[in-house]
Design a protein around this motif. Structure first.
Motif, PDB file in Angstrom:
ATOM      1  N   SER A   5       7.805  32.960  -9.116  1.00  0.00           N
ATOM      2  CA  SER A   5       9.028  33.108  -9.914  1.00  0.00           C
ATOM      3  C   SER A   5       9.850  31.828  -9.884  1.00  0.00           C
ATOM      4  N   SER A   9      10.562  29.599 -13.185  1.00  0.00           N
ATOM      5  CA  SER A   9      11.979  29.422 -13.538  1.00  0.00           C
ATOM      6  C   SER A   9      12.313  27.947 -13.685  1.00  0.00           C
ATOM      7  N   PHE A  54      19.303  28.803 -13.501  1.00  0.00           N
ATOM      8  CA  PHE A  54      18.118  28.967 -12.656  1.00  0.00           C
ATOM      9  C   PHE A  54      18.096  30.363 -12.027  1.00  0.00           C
ATOM     10  N   HIS A  57      17.068  32.931 -14.606  1.00  0.00           N
ATOM     11  CA  HIS A  57      15.624  32.849 -14.857  1.00  0.00           C
ATOM     12  C   HIS A  57      14.845  33.494 -13.718  1.00  0.00           C
ATOM     13  N   LEU A  58      15.316  33.303 -12.487  1.00  0.00           N
ATOM     14  CA  LEU A  58      14.643  33.918 -11.336  1.00  0.00           C
ATOM     15  C   LEU A  58      14.624  35.440 -11.458  1.00  0.00           C
ATOM     16  N   GLN A  61      12.114  36.469 -14.080  1.00  0.00           N
ATOM     17  CA  GLN A  61      10.744  36.326 -13.602  1.00  0.00           C
ATOM     18  C   GLN A  61      10.389  37.422 -12.583  1.00  0.00           C
TER      19      GLN A  61
END
Length: 198
Positions: A5, A9, A54, A57-58, A61
């Motif tokens: 992930s 990311s 970020f 995005h983590l 994911q």
């Protein structure tokens, strides 16, 4: 799962040349992974807003994978602390939202004021000290007679040693290395650690 992930990311932010040897990073934290790889690609510091991007995005994911499972004994250990009014705090190299997501998936009690993360401290020493300060505030204590840092990695042991904290190692994966590097108390799981405390 988590490191995948992290990598994806970073890629989503346009970072293509990624050092995926995460175990050899100077700091084992999300915020360092972002800064280190961003600077490696673009030769400049990342904008402050990028850390929040970020983090989002983590989360995206992580949702693509099955939920994480509780480390054996974690839930009952936290309940034991609460039942016996033993101060504790969470210190993690993750960012807040991924850390909270994992705690929620495992059904482990937490208070966000007891969550110290790499959002404000890139180094492990930094967020462990933050965790201690948060615990002092939450439990209204000026100081603690004993502070035990609990972890499963060599970097957790080194951080405790750097801060002159007692350390307890958890898990068999790194047990030999932890003992070789000075860990005196290691347990296969958190249930065994709890029994030792009792």
């Amino acid at each position: 799962m988590y490191l995948i992930s992290v990598t994806k990311s970073l890629m989503a932010l346009g970072i293509s040349d990624i050092d995926t040897d995460y175990n050899n990073y100077k700091h084992h934290t999300d915020s360092y992974a972002l800064r280190y790889n961003y600077e490696r690609n673009f030769r400049k510091k990342p904008p402050k807003s990028l850390l929040g991007d970020f983090e989002e995005h983590l989360i995206d994911q992580m949702k693509r994978f099955d939920p994480v499972h509780e480390i054996e004994g974690a839930m009952t250990l936290i309940q034991f602390f609460r039942d016996n009014e033993i101060p504790f705090c969470f210190a993690t190299g993750a960012l807040p939202k991924p850390a909270i997501m994992k705690l929620d998936q495992c059904g482990i009690w937490y208070d966000t004021s007891l969550l110290a993360t790499s959002k404000t401290h890139e180094s492990r020493e930094g967020f462990v000290m933050d965790a201690i300060d948060r615990a002092k505030t939450f439990y209204n204590k000026e100081q603690f007679d004993t502070i035990i840092s609990v972890g499963d990695g060599l970097w957790d042991l080194k951080t405790a040693q750097n801060l002159s904290l007692d350390f307890v190692g958890i898990g068999d994966k790194n047990k030999v290395r932890l003992i070789e590097n000075g860990a005196e108390n290691c347990f296969s799981n958190l249930t065994a650690f709890k029994e030792w405390l009792i």
